[in-house]
Design an enzyme around this catalytic site. Structure first.
Site, PDB file in Angstrom:
ATOM      1  N   SER A 223       0.745  -1.184   0.107  1.00 35.78           N
ATOM      2  CA  SER A 223      -0.135   0.033   0.101  1.00 35.78           C
ATOM      3  C   SER A 223       0.696   1.358  -0.089  1.00 35.78           C
ATOM      4  CB  SER A 223      -0.861  -0.042   1.195  1.00 35.78           C
ATOM      5  OG  SER A 223      -2.216  -0.820   0.920  1.00 35.78           O
ATOM      6  N   ASP A 450      -7.978  -3.944  -7.244  1.00 36.50           N
ATOM      7  CA  ASP A 450      -7.740  -3.271  -5.876  1.00 36.50           C
ATOM      8  C   ASP A 450      -8.399  -2.063  -5.632  1.00 36.50           C
ATOM      9  OD1 ASP A 450      -6.351  -2.000  -3.703  1.00 36.50           O
ATOM     10  OD2 ASP A 450      -4.566  -3.245  -3.815  1.00 36.50           O
ATOM     11  N   HIS A 478      -7.142  -5.761  -1.642  1.00 31.94           N
ATOM     12  CA  HIS A 478      -6.193  -4.734  -1.763  1.00 31.94           C
ATOM     13  C   HIS A 478      -4.926  -5.612  -1.308  1.00 31.94           C
ATOM     14  CE1 HIS A 478      -3.886  -1.250  -1.016  1.00 31.94           C
ATOM     15  NE2 HIS A 478      -3.945  -1.308   0.339  1.00 31.94           N
TER      16      HIS A 478
END
Length: 509
Positions: A223, A450, A478
Site C-alpha cells: 500500500s 484493488d 487490496h
C-alpha cells in the site's frame, strides 16, 4: 473519513493492534564498516554510527531498540526524533541474506505491530529462515513520537460528521470539523507535525539500513509502503537491494487525481461485492442485479443520513459511519459475508454490524480509545502533497466528476478530500515521476480490482522506475502477496531468496 491513501490491508487493520514493546534484557550492536563510513550523507555520520541497544520485547523471539534521527534533515543539529525498531533473527537453515524491512502501509500503520502480529510468523518459512525480519515505526506513528490530535470522545464526534453535506450549513459544519481536527494536531503535536513526510521517513530507513550492517536495503512494502519504498529507491538507488512494492501507488499523481482514482477503485470493488451478493440467497441488497444492489446501498445511506439507527451503545449509525463500515470491507473479499450480515442488520434497524466494521477501520477499541493511525494518516498525506481542494466551492465543482467515478461513494469521497485544505502546515512534497536510475530490479505488484490502489497505479510506477518489473494479480482485494495466489507468492519468494525478478508483465490469478 478520508480514504485518500489510507492504504493498509484489511487483515492488518483487524489483527495487529495492541502489541506492546516490553522486556528487559539488553545487548549492543554496531554496523559493519562497509555499510556506513563514506555512505553516510554529509553531516549525518553521528546518526549512522550510533550504537543500538537491543532488548527482548513483545512475544518470544523479538528484540526491540530505539534509534535516533534528525528531526529536521535540513538542520541536523536542531534536535532528534526517537524511532522504535523491532526485529526477529533469521531462523535458518540456510545462509543469512540480510535484513528484510517490512511496512504495511497507512500512512499511519504500525510496522512493528505488523511485524510482531503477522510478518514474522506469516511470511513463508523459507524467507524467515534467511532474513532477519525488521520493522521501524515511521516518525509520527505508534511508538515513534506519534502524532496526536483529538481525545477519544472528540474523535467519536469527528467520525460522525456528515460528509455528504446537503446545504451550506452542513458544508460549514464539515469544514469546522476539519478545522477542529487540524487545530488539535497542531496543539498536541506541533513540533513533529512539519517533519513526518515520506521523504524524511525514507531517509530514516537508510540510517537503519546502515545500523543493521546491510550494504543494501531489502524491503517489502504494501500500500502506502510502496510509496515509501519507491521514495527510498529514488533517494538512494545504489543502495536498493530486493524491493517488493505490493499494491503500488503512483507518485506522479496530484492529490485530487489520486482521490478520484481511488474513488473509482472503491466503486469497482463494491460492484464486485454486489455481483457476488446478488448470487447469495441472503443478500440484503436484493437478488436481481448488481445495479439494483448499488441502488439499494445508496438508498440505505440516504435513509441513515436522514435518520440514524441504534447500535446498542451511545453512538448511532448515520451515513458517515455506515459508509466507513462498507469501505472497510472492500479491502478484502473475505470480509464480504460479514458485510452482508451488517447491511442486513442495518436494514432491520440494527447498526451494530456496520459500526463494528467502521471501528476496525479507524482502529477504535471497545473502550473508545483510538490508535494514532488516522492522525498520522492526515499528517503525512497533507505534508506529502498540496491539498486537493482549497475550499468548499472547489469541492462542489468537483463532485460531478467524483460521482461519475463512483455513483455509490463519489459525493462522500469528494468532500472527504477537503481535509488537507485546513491543515496548519504547508505541504513540502509534490507530485513527481519516480525513476531510481541505477537501482537493482524492483518488483511492482498490482491487483486488477484493488480498491485502494487501483491497478493502473502499479502499471504507472513500474513504467516510471528504471528497473521496475510489473507483476499482476488478476483478482479482488487490496494487495496480493500472501493472499492465496501460489503464482504471486512463488514469484516474490524466488525474488527475495534468489534475487531473480519475475518476467516483466507476468500475470497470476
Amino acid at each position: 473519513m478520508d480514504t485518500r491513501r489510507l492504504l493498509r490491508t484489511f487483515a492488518t487493520a483487524l489483527g495487529t493492534a495492541g502489541l506492546l514493546v516490553s522486556g528487559c534484557s539488553s545487548g549492543g550492536s554496531t554496523p559493519s564498516a562497509s555499510a556506513v563510513g563514506s555512505s553516510a550523507p554529509s553531516g549525518l555520520s553521528g546518526y549512522y554510527e550510533q550504537k543500538l541497544s537491543w532488548r527482548a520485547c513483545g512475544v518470544e523471539g523479538f528484540q526491540c531498540t530505539t534509534m535516533k534521527a534528525p528531526r529536521d534533515y535540513a538542520h541536523p543539529g536542531a534536535g532528534d526524533v526517537k524511532l522504535a525498531v523491532s526485529r526477529k533473527g533469521a531462523t535458518g537453515p540456510g545462509e543469512r541474506i540480510g535484513s528484510l524491512l517490512v511496512n504495511p502501509g497507512g500512512p499511519g500503520g504500525s510496522a512493528i505491530d505488523y511485524l510482531q502480529g503477522y510478518a514474522a510468523i506469516g511470511y513463508p518459512a523459507q524467507v524467515r529462515a534467511r532474513y532477519d525480519m525488521v520493522a521501524i515505526d515511521p516518525r509520527g506513528v505508534a511508538r515513534s513520537e506519534p502524532v496526536e490530535c483529538l481525545t477519544g470522545t472528540e474523535m467519536d464526534t469527528f467520525t460522525q460528521v456528515d460528509q455528504t453535506p446537503d446545504d451550506e450549513a452542513e458544508a460549514s459544519k464539515l469544514g469546522r470539523a476539519f478545522k477542529t481536527f487540524a487545530d488539535g494536531c497542531e496543539k498536541r503535536s506541533g513540533e513533529i507535525l512539519p517533519h513526518v513526510s515520506t521523504v524524511e521517513t525514507a531517509r530514516d530507513m537508510d540510517i537503519l539500513r546502515g545500523l543493521l550492517g546491510d550494504e543494501k536495503l531489502h524491503y517489502v512494502g504494501a500500500s502506502y509502503g510502496t510509496f515509501l519504498g519507491a521514495t527510498y529507491a529514488d533517494l538512494f538507488p545504489t543502495r536498493v537491494g530486493r524491493l517488493v512494492l505490493d499494491g503500488a501507488m503512483d507518485p506522479s499523481l496530484e492529490a485530487v487525481d489520486m482521490n478520484r482514482d481511488q474513488t473509482a477503485g472503491f466503486e469497482g470493488a463494491f460492484q464486485s461485492f454486489a455481483a457476488d451478493c446478488v448470487k447469495q440467497p441472503d443478500c440484503p441488497l436484493g437478488t436481481t442485479s448488481a445495479a439494483d444492489a448499488a441502488a439499494a446501498m445508496k438508498q440505505l445511506f440516504a435513509d441513515l443520513d436522514e435518520r440514524p439507527i441504534p447500535t446498542g451503545e451511545s453512538r448511532k449509525l448515520g451515513e458517515s459511519l455506515a459508509t466507513t463500515g462498507v469501505i472497510a470491507a472492500m479491502y478484502d473479499e473475505a470480509a464480504w459475508p460479514q458485510l452482508r450480515d451488517a447491511i442486513a442488520g442495518a436494514r432491520k434497524g440494527d447498526g451494530s454490524g456496520l459500526l463494528a466494521l467502521s471501528d476496525s477501520y479507524y482502529e477504535r477499541d471497545p473502550n473508545g480509545k483510538y490508535a494514532n493511525l488516522m492522525y498520522a494518516n492526515y499528517a503525512v498525506n497533507c505534508l506529502d502533497l498540496p491539498a486537493s481542494f482549497p475550499d468548499a466551492d472547489a469541492v462542489e465543482k468537483a463532485v460531478p466528476s467524483f460521482e461519475k467515478a463512483s455513483p455509490v461513494f463519489g459525493r462522500n469521497f469528494a468532500w472527504a478530500a477537503l481535509n488537507c485544505g485546513y491543515w496548519p502546515v504547508d505541504a513540502t512534497g509534490s507530485a513527481h515521476r519516480t525513476v531510481a536510475e541505477g537501482a537493482d530490479p524492483i518488483v511492482v505488484v498490482g491487483t486488477t480490482r484493488d480498491p485502494a490502489t487501483p491497478y493502473k497505479w502499479a502499471r504507472s510506477l513500474a513504467d516510471q522506475l528504471s528497473s521496475g518489473t510489473l507483476l499482476t494479480y488478476d483478482g479482488d482485494g487490496h494487495t496480493a502477496y500472501g493472499r492465496g495466489s501460489d503464482c504471486i507468492d512463488t514469484a516474490i519468494n524466488t525474488y527475495l531468496l534468489e534475487g531473480t525478478a519475475p518476467k516483466d508483465g507476468l500475470k497470476c490469478s
